[in-house]
Design a protein around this motif. Sequence first.
Motif, PDB file in Angstrom:
ATOM      1  N   ALA A  19       0.885  -1.233   0.047  1.00 29.77           N
ATOM      2  CA  ALA A  19       0.169   0.008   0.140  1.00 29.77           C
ATOM      3  C   ALA A  19       0.747   1.278   0.199  1.00 29.77           C
ATOM      4  O   ALA A  19       0.666   2.173  -0.688  1.00 29.77           O
ATOM      5  CB  ALA A  19      -0.910   0.029   1.167  1.00 29.77           C
ATOM      6  N   VAL A  20       1.965   1.326   0.643  1.00 31.15           N
ATOM      7  CA  VAL A  20       3.038   2.441   0.877  1.00 31.15           C
ATOM      8  C   VAL A  20       3.519   2.554  -0.477  1.00 31.15           C
ATOM      9  O   VAL A  20       3.660   3.504  -1.146  1.00 31.15           O
ATOM     10  CB  VAL A  20       3.656   2.315   2.002  1.00 31.15           C
ATOM     11  CG1 VAL A  20       4.927   3.020   1.903  1.00 31.15           C
ATOM     12  CG2 VAL A  20       3.144   2.570   3.420  1.00 31.15           C
ATOM     13  N   SER A  22       2.643   1.496  -3.554  1.00 31.71           N
ATOM     14  CA  SER A  22       1.893   2.442  -4.468  1.00 31.71           C
ATOM     15  C   SER A  22       1.294   3.760  -3.901  1.00 31.71           C
ATOM     16  O   SER A  22       1.013   4.367  -5.014  1.00 31.71           O
ATOM     17  CB  SER A  22       0.523   1.322  -4.722  1.00 31.71           C
ATOM     18  OG  SER A  22      -0.189   1.083  -3.555  1.00 31.71           O
ATOM     19  N   ARG A  23       1.475   4.168  -3.164  1.00 26.12           N
ATOM     20  CA  ARG A  23       0.810   5.441  -2.737  1.00 26.12           C
ATOM     21  C   ARG A  23       2.007   6.366  -3.188  1.00 26.12           C
ATOM     22  O   ARG A  23       2.019   7.444  -3.536  1.00 26.12           O
ATOM     23  CB  ARG A  23       0.536   5.591  -1.262  1.00 26.12           C
ATOM     24  CG  ARG A  23       0.469   6.980  -0.622  1.00 26.12           C
ATOM     25  CD  ARG A  23      -0.778   7.604  -0.897  1.00 26.12           C
ATOM     26  NE  ARG A  23      -1.067   8.858  -0.437  1.00 26.12           N
ATOM     27  CZ  ARG A  23      -1.143  10.157  -1.122  1.00 26.12           C
ATOM     28  NH1 ARG A  23      -0.642   9.971  -2.357  1.00 26.12           N
ATOM     29  NH2 ARG A  23      -1.348  11.286  -0.549  1.00 26.12           N
ATOM     30  N   ASP A  26       2.544   8.277  -6.507  1.00 22.55           N
ATOM     31  CA  ASP A  26       1.990   9.688  -6.527  1.00 22.55           C
ATOM     32  C   ASP A  26       2.715  10.959  -5.979  1.00 22.55           C
ATOM     33  O   ASP A  26       2.027  11.941  -6.041  1.00 22.55           O
ATOM     34  CB  ASP A  26       0.384   9.892  -5.948  1.00 22.55           C
ATOM     35  CG  ASP A  26      -0.394   8.320  -6.460  1.00 22.55           C
ATOM     36  OD1 ASP A  26      -0.173   8.082  -7.715  1.00 22.55           O
ATOM     37  OD2 ASP A  26      -1.121   7.931  -5.672  1.00 22.55           O
ATOM     38  N   LEU A  27       3.827  10.538  -5.270  1.00 24.09           N
ATOM     39  CA  LEU A  27       4.154  11.821  -4.675  1.00 24.09           C
ATOM     40  C   LEU A  27       5.524  12.150  -5.204  1.00 24.09           C
ATOM     41  O   LEU A  27       6.329  12.838  -4.406  1.00 24.09           O
ATOM     42  CB  LEU A  27       4.579  11.140  -3.116  1.00 24.09           C
ATOM     43  CG  LEU A  27       3.035  10.879  -2.208  1.00 24.09           C
ATOM     44  CD1 LEU A  27       3.525  10.046  -1.103  1.00 24.09           C
ATOM     45  CD2 LEU A  27       2.442  11.950  -2.167  1.00 24.09           C
ATOM     46  N   ASP A 179      -1.535  13.994   8.613  1.00 26.31           N
ATOM     47  CA  ASP A 179      -1.210  13.169   7.466  1.00 26.31           C
ATOM     48  C   ASP A 179      -1.172  14.248   6.326  1.00 26.31           C
ATOM     49  O   ASP A 179      -2.079  14.945   6.109  1.00 26.31           O
ATOM     50  CB  ASP A 179      -2.740  12.415   7.300  1.00 26.31           C
ATOM     51  CG  ASP A 179      -2.583  11.560   6.296  1.00 26.31           C
ATOM     52  OD1 ASP A 179      -1.739  11.358   5.353  1.00 26.31           O
ATOM     53  OD2 ASP A 179      -3.829  10.992   5.817  1.00 26.31           O
ATOM     54  N   ARG A 207      -3.133   2.816  10.339  1.00 23.18           N
ATOM     55  CA  ARG A 207      -2.846   3.094   8.931  1.00 23.18           C
ATOM     56  C   ARG A 207      -1.423   3.002   8.821  1.00 23.18           C
ATOM     57  O   ARG A 207      -0.899   3.396   9.932  1.00 23.18           O
ATOM     58  CB  ARG A 207      -3.708   4.409   8.351  1.00 23.18           C
ATOM     59  CG  ARG A 207      -4.998   4.254   8.399  1.00 23.18           C
ATOM     60  CD  ARG A 207      -5.569   5.654   7.740  1.00 23.18           C
ATOM     61  NE  ARG A 207      -5.208   6.902   8.358  1.00 23.18           N
ATOM     62  CZ  ARG A 207      -5.127   8.032   8.100  1.00 23.18           C
ATOM     63  NH1 ARG A 207      -5.626   8.518   7.132  1.00 23.18           N
ATOM     64  NH2 ARG A 207      -5.033   8.883   9.212  1.00 23.18           N
ATOM     65  N   HIS A 223       2.613  10.678   5.754  1.00 25.39           N
ATOM     66  CA  HIS A 223       1.630  10.232   5.039  1.00 25.39           C
ATOM     67  C   HIS A 223       0.998   9.012   5.674  1.00 25.39           C
ATOM     68  O   HIS A 223       1.934   8.055   6.391  1.00 25.39           O
ATOM     69  CB  HIS A 223       2.028  10.121   3.658  1.00 25.39           C
ATOM     70  CG  HIS A 223       2.224  11.192   2.886  1.00 25.39           C
ATOM     71  ND1 HIS A 223       1.425  12.108   2.144  1.00 25.39           N
ATOM     72  CD2 HIS A 223       3.652  11.596   2.631  1.00 25.39           C
ATOM     73  CE1 HIS A 223       2.139  12.920   1.514  1.00 25.39           C
ATOM     74  NE2 HIS A 223       3.348  12.667   1.807  1.00 25.39           N
ATOM     75  N   ARG A 224      -0.420   8.964   5.884  1.00 27.12           N
ATOM     76  CA  ARG A 224      -0.831   7.733   6.225  1.00 27.12           C
ATOM     77  C   ARG A 224      -1.627   6.978   4.962  1.00 27.12           C
ATOM     78  O   ARG A 224      -2.287   7.597   4.369  1.00 27.12           O
ATOM     79  CB  ARG A 224      -1.838   7.851   7.171  1.00 27.12           C
ATOM     80  CG  ARG A 224      -1.223   8.780   8.679  1.00 27.12           C
ATOM     81  CD  ARG A 224      -0.105   7.803   9.130  1.00 27.12           C
ATOM     82  NE  ARG A 224      -0.251   6.871   9.745  1.00 27.12           N
ATOM     83  CZ  ARG A 224      -0.029   6.753  11.212  1.00 27.12           C
ATOM     84  NH1 ARG A 224       0.310   8.051  12.153  1.00 27.12           N
ATOM     85  NH2 ARG A 224      -0.240   5.656  11.959  1.00 27.12           N
ATOM     86  N   GLU A 225      -1.531   5.729   5.166  1.00 23.93           N
ATOM     87  CA  GLU A 225      -2.297   4.670   3.798  1.00 23.93           C
ATOM     88  C   GLU A 225      -2.977   3.586   4.531  1.00 23.93           C
ATOM     89  O   GLU A 225      -2.640   2.922   5.256  1.00 23.93           O
ATOM     90  CB  GLU A 225      -0.871   4.372   3.095  1.00 23.93           C
ATOM     91  CG  GLU A 225      -1.455   3.923   1.740  1.00 23.93           C
ATOM     92  CD  GLU A 225      -2.274   4.875   0.797  1.00 23.93           C
ATOM     93  OE1 GLU A 225      -2.225   6.063   1.130  1.00 23.93           O
ATOM     94  OE2 GLU A 225      -3.069   4.452   0.121  1.00 23.93           O
ATOM     95  N   TYR A 227      -4.860   0.255   4.454  1.00 24.77           N
ATOM     96  CA  TYR A 227      -4.539  -1.007   3.926  1.00 24.77           C
ATOM     97  C   TYR A 227      -5.276  -2.322   4.111  1.00 24.77           C
ATOM     98  O   TYR A 227      -6.088  -1.988   5.318  1.00 24.77           O
ATOM     99  CB  TYR A 227      -2.839  -1.381   4.064  1.00 24.77           C
ATOM    100  CG  TYR A 227      -2.383  -1.723   5.507  1.00 24.77           C
ATOM    101  CD1 TYR A 227      -2.057  -1.005   6.529  1.00 24.77           C
ATOM    102  CD2 TYR A 227      -2.165  -3.224   5.437  1.00 24.77           C
ATOM    103  CE1 TYR A 227      -1.832  -1.503   7.780  1.00 24.77           C
ATOM    104  CE2 TYR A 227      -1.940  -3.547   6.842  1.00 24.77           C
ATOM    105  CZ  TYR A 227      -1.529  -2.717   7.958  1.00 24.77           C
ATOM    106  OH  TYR A 227      -1.435  -3.282   8.999  1.00 24.77           O
TER     107      TYR A 227
END
Length: 253
Positions: A19-20, A22-23, A26-27, A179, A207, A223-225, A227
């Motif tokens: 999850a991290v 793939s996030r 975008d960063l 976040d 998260r 950042h929090r993601e 999952y």
Amino acid sequence: MPRYAIISDIHGNLHALHAVLSRMADLDVQEVVCLGDIVGYGPAPSECLDLVVKYCSVIVRGNHDEAVVDMRCASEFNGAARQAIHWTHQVLGPMHHDALNRLKYVEVLEDTVTCIHDCPAPGPSDYVHDSVMAALAFNGMETPICLLGHTHVPVVFEAPPRTNAPVSPGKVIAHLPHDGEPIMLEREHRYICNPGSVGQPRDADPRASFAVLDTDAMTFTMHRESYDIAGAQAETQRVGLPNILAERLAIGA
Ligand code: ZN
């Protein structure tokens, strides 16, 4: 100078690491730094280690990484952690043992950012949880910024510009990251930045936690993601790790 994604304390939680990663796409980050504890606690140590080696340009050694390859250290851990270290030791193959064994304790980015798992100075504890420990850490730091993990709690400690006098705890400011909200790092000041834990957060937010350090803009952004926690719990139980290690994921503790 690049924007760095900072990950720490993955602890064999592949659901959270996916999850991290793939996030992060975008960063707009150019490099990924891992502050250690890739393994221990979680059910997917090999897969997490493969991904960390593939994506991270800098990796330092955590205390769990060390105990898995040097079982003499395992006696220092509590029951469930120790069981997980024994289990991880057995399931990792020789290539993975070798990869963990080659990790250094400290790496330095751009001559200004120290990367370490726990604390850059010896003291009564190696957990930089409060301003007393942060002051001790600042007095052992040779760079203006130190990235560390180990506590599984995201935080930024700030100290005033260096003088000949040691930093006292009263001079340390603690910033609690929110976040996606950048914390500005002032050029002359000094900072200890903890991105929190990818795979086993302990700040009551379950998260996955990570951060982005931008050394041009001089910002640190946590950042929090979300999952698949249920998936990670099911896998923890399926491989036979202690139930407490699955349960704690749901409460971020
Ligand atoms: Zn850890």
